[in-house]
Write a protein that holds these residues in place. Structure first.
Motif, mmCIF file in Angstrom:
data_model
loop_
_atom_site.group_PDB
_atom_site.id
_atom_site.type_symbol
_atom_site.label_atom_id
_atom_site.label_comp_id
_atom_site.label_asym_id
_atom_site.label_seq_id
_atom_site.Cartn_x
_atom_site.Cartn_y
_atom_site.Cartn_z
ATOM 1 N N UNK A 59 0.872 -1.179 0.000
ATOM 2 C CA UNK A 59 0.000 0.000 0.000
ATOM 3 C C UNK A 59 0.905 1.224 0.000
ATOM 4 N N UNK A 60 0.532 2.279 -0.731
ATOM 5 C CA UNK A 60 1.370 3.476 -0.719
ATOM 6 C C UNK A 60 1.168 4.277 0.556
ATOM 7 N N UNK A 61 2.253 4.861 1.068
ATOM 8 C CA UNK A 61 2.159 5.705 2.257
ATOM 9 C C UNK A 61 3.005 6.957 1.999
ATOM 10 N N UNK A 62 2.410 8.121 2.265
ATOM 11 C CA UNK A 62 3.110 9.376 1.980
ATOM 12 C C UNK A 62 3.506 10.109 3.249
ATOM 13 N N UNK A 63 4.727 10.635 3.259
ATOM 14 C CA UNK A 63 5.212 11.472 4.374
ATOM 15 C C UNK A 63 5.396 12.875 3.826
ATOM 16 N N UNK A 64 4.802 13.865 4.495
ATOM 17 C CA UNK A 64 4.983 15.227 3.997
ATOM 18 C C UNK A 64 5.536 16.143 5.090
#
Ligand code: COA
Ligand code: AMP
Length: 630
Positions: free
Chosen positions: A536-541
């Motif tokens: 699953x994609x996971x984004x850190x911003x």
């Protein structure tokens, strides 16, 4: 001959081997030469031949006694409808649609985008293009308008064929507003759109541009098959690379016909007349090769299934379709089997259906985990064959050639290289490594027929992406090893591509979208373990200085942004605001280390890390959403 002899014959004399396989295809002008070396590591197959793809998939079967045989069985548990189309009916329908394209000014070599759900008309649209030598580019329905616009600008279609809507279990996907939006966004404008109006959600038409399906047919006359050169592009299929710009994989006509025809018997073990089913989507390469072209070329009946493995209406759908339509070989993604297993762990649904018709289950598109394979073997009591391939190759690189010689299954391995694929494991310096040693998986050039000769309008990118890292080889982007028996193991990607529910996605493309958020200063997207979808994609911003809004608000905006700009298929649901990203001293984000932390795996502290304390911050942030469990 067994597998070893056939593999060796293709290695020792590829010219003779592939000319012999070519005899199974009907040519306008048969090839006299198989391989054409274009220099500088570029190759083409059967470039001296003349042929038509639609003729081989449809017309020749009508002439050869299969007119009344089912060519397509459409089974749609979503709409509650079923339809059988014989080869004779398919020929009439495809010739009429091809005539409709001609009436709109489409000629050989023109591009046509197809944006359709899982209805027989989608396959007919592909074949209609092939009939007149038009080059189709199918775009998956789960992509957003922006992705469609990028493809319109890249392949500049003369016409677009679309449906008014697609049907997901929980909602109607209105394709037409997405199409209109994409055309508005794109620089290039198609001359015409042929629209299939579906009863579930008919759409508005744009005057002067849009023509309804049957009305479009009425404007033309049925078209005959047009001969094209063997190296004429049959289609362009866009796939994810490391950046936001998708790669347009080109497929040449003749190699595609010869190679797919070979696979139907030798890999999938079906004979002409047998029913074959690939539960995928026409928007993916599996759909191109094994819903549309492969089975039809070989005179098989293909099943076009509009439904999901679960919930349409239950976890027995696959087994019902197999039993009801007498499916001999069944192909799906491991995710689909995991979804079924989760709903029906004891296989009670399997027991409700007579599956004696089924010979084997084939899995591809992502890593097949041992639990899933063993479960399927147990509940079905049939062989389960993992096989490994890519959009670029169009068919199996490594698999179990069950129709030629069923080799012993080693769980965890997709088995052995297919004829024409000289697969090697290389170290970073490009040297071959020994058995059981991990390295980059590369294929010695030339690749066999049917594989990509180049990228659409992007030869430089083709070289850079696939040929330059290991001179003389095609770089697959996968890492793995070969054991002492010659069995291949696929372990991981070597680039930023992730695999979500068997769908290939670019984390780089997602990062580009997140970076466009006005409050985001920096970001990283990784693929974390997911029990159902594999990854699953996971984004850190990290936020721009001075931004002082609730993090949850920004995280929700990030999720929406990716859904709106890439599409629901990205399945991007996890976004986290963090203060800083872990980096090397030279500023490279340590994505692989972040993956290990999220998945709760042990890892070696990277020697070049700038500030190890950031890893603890990332771990703490992940733990707040239930990840990074040790
Ligand atoms: N058109 C429009 N939207 C689509 C779509 C299509 N053709 N296909 C999928 N989507 C949407 C889904 O509706 C979902 O939207 P949501 O976020 O609103 O729920 C989203 O894209 C993600 O889809 P998916 O990854 O398929 O997840 P899911 O939760 O809907 O279904 C499975 C889970 C396991 C049933 C499903 O992933 C599946 O069937 N996988 C098999 C994989 C496969 O066949 N791969 C092909 C390569 S061989
Ligand atoms: P696609 O081009 O979408 O078919 O994706 C191809 C990629 O999916 C490959 O490069 C692999 O990373 C992965 N893949 C496909 N089949 C398998 C398999 N059988 N085992 C492991 N990975 C696979």
């Amino acid at each position: 001959m067994g597998y070893a002899e056939v593999y060796k014959a293709a290695q020792d004399n590829p010219e003779a081997f592939w000319l012999e396989q070519a005899q199974a295809i009907d040519w306008v002008k048969a090839p006299e030469q198989a391989l054409f070396d274009k220099g500088a590591d570029l190759y083409e197959w059967y470039a001296d031949s003349l042929v038509n793809g639609c003729y081989n998939a449809v017309d020749r079967h009508v002439l050869n006694g299969r007119a009344a045989q089912a060519a397509i069985i459409h089974d749609s548990p979503i709409t509650g409808t079923k339809e059988t189309i014989t080869f004779a009916q398919l020929q009439t329908r495809v010739a009429a649609l091809a005539g409709a394209l001609v009436a709109q000014g489409v000629t050989s070599g023109d591009r046509v985008i197809i944006y359709m759900p899982m209805v027989p008309e989608a396959v007919e649209a592909m074949l209609a293009c092939a009939r007149i030598g038009a080059v189709h580019s199918v775009v998956f329905g789960g992509f957003a308008a922006n992705e469609l616009a990028v493809r319109i600008d890249d392949c500049t279609p003369k016409a677009i064929i679309a449906a008014s809507c697609g049907l997901e279990p929980n909602r109607v996907v209105h394709y037409k507003p997405l199409l209109d939006g994409a055309i508005d966004m794109a620089q290039h404008k198609p001359d015409a759109c042929i629209i299939l109006q579906r009863a579930q959600a008919p759409c508005d038409m744009v005057e002067g541009r849009d023509v309804e399906w049957e009305a479009a047919k009425a404007l033309g006359t049925p078209a005959e098959c047009v001969a094209v050169a063997g190296n004429h592009p049959a289609y362009i299929l866009y796939t994810s690379g490391t950046t936001g710009a998708p790669k347009g994989v080109v497929r040449h006509t003749a190699g595609h016909l010869v190679a797919l025809n070979w696979t139907m018997k030798n890999i999938y073990n079906v004979d002409p007349g047998d029913v074959f089913w690939a539960a995928s989507d026409v928007g993916w390469v599996v759909g191109h090769s094994y819903i549309a072209y492969g089975p039809l070329i070989a005179g098989n009946t293909t099943v076009v299934f509009e439904g999901k493995p679960v919930g349409t209406p239950d976890a027995g759908t696959f087994w019902r379709v197999i039993s009801e339509h007498n499916v001999r070989s069944f192909f799906t993604a491991p995710t689909a089997i995991r979804a079924v297993k989760r709903e029906d762990p004891k296989g009670l649904e399997v027991a409700k259906y007579d599956l004696t018709c089924l010979r084997a289950l084939y899995l591809a598109g992502e890593r097949a985990d041992p639990d899933t394979i063993i479960w399927a073997q147990n509940v079905l009591g049939k062989p389960v064959y993992d096989h490994w391939w890519q959009t670029e190759t169009g068919y199996t690189i490594a698999g179990n050639p069950a129709g030629l010689e069923a080799l012993p299954v080693k769980i965890g391995s997709p088995t052995v290289p297919m004829p024409g694929y000289n697969v090697q494991i290389l170290d970073e310096a490009g040297h071959r490594v020994g058995p059981d040693t991990l390295g980059a998986i590369a294929i010695k050039l030339p690749l066999p027929p049917g594989t990509l000769p180049t990228l659409w309008n992007a030869e430089d990118r083709f070289r850079k992406s696939y040929l330059s890292h290991f001179p003389g080889y095609y770089e697959t982007g996968d890492a793995g090893m070969i054991d002492a028996d010659g069995y291949l193991y696929i372990m991981a990607r070597t680039d930023d591509v992730i695999n979500v529910a068997g769908h290939r996605l670019s984390t780089g493309a997602m990062e580009e979208v997140l970076a466009g958020h006005p409050d985001v200063a920096e970001c990283a997207v990784i693929g974390v373990n997911d029990a159902l979808k594999g990854q699953a994609p996971m984004g850190f911003v990290c936020l721009t200085k001075g931004v002082d809004r609730p993090h949850a608000e920004i995280e929700a905006e990030c999720v929406k942004r990716i859904r709106d700009q890439i599409g629901p298929v990205a399945a991007f649901k996890l976004a986290l605001v963090v203060d800083r990203l872990p980096k090397t001293r030279s500023g490279k984000i340590l994505r692989a280390t972040m993956v290990k932390i999220a998945d709760g795996e042990t890892f070696k502290l990277p020697a070049t890390i700038d500030d190890p304390a950031i890893l603890d911050e990332i771990r703490a942030a992940l733990q707040t959403i239930g990840y990074a469990k040790v």
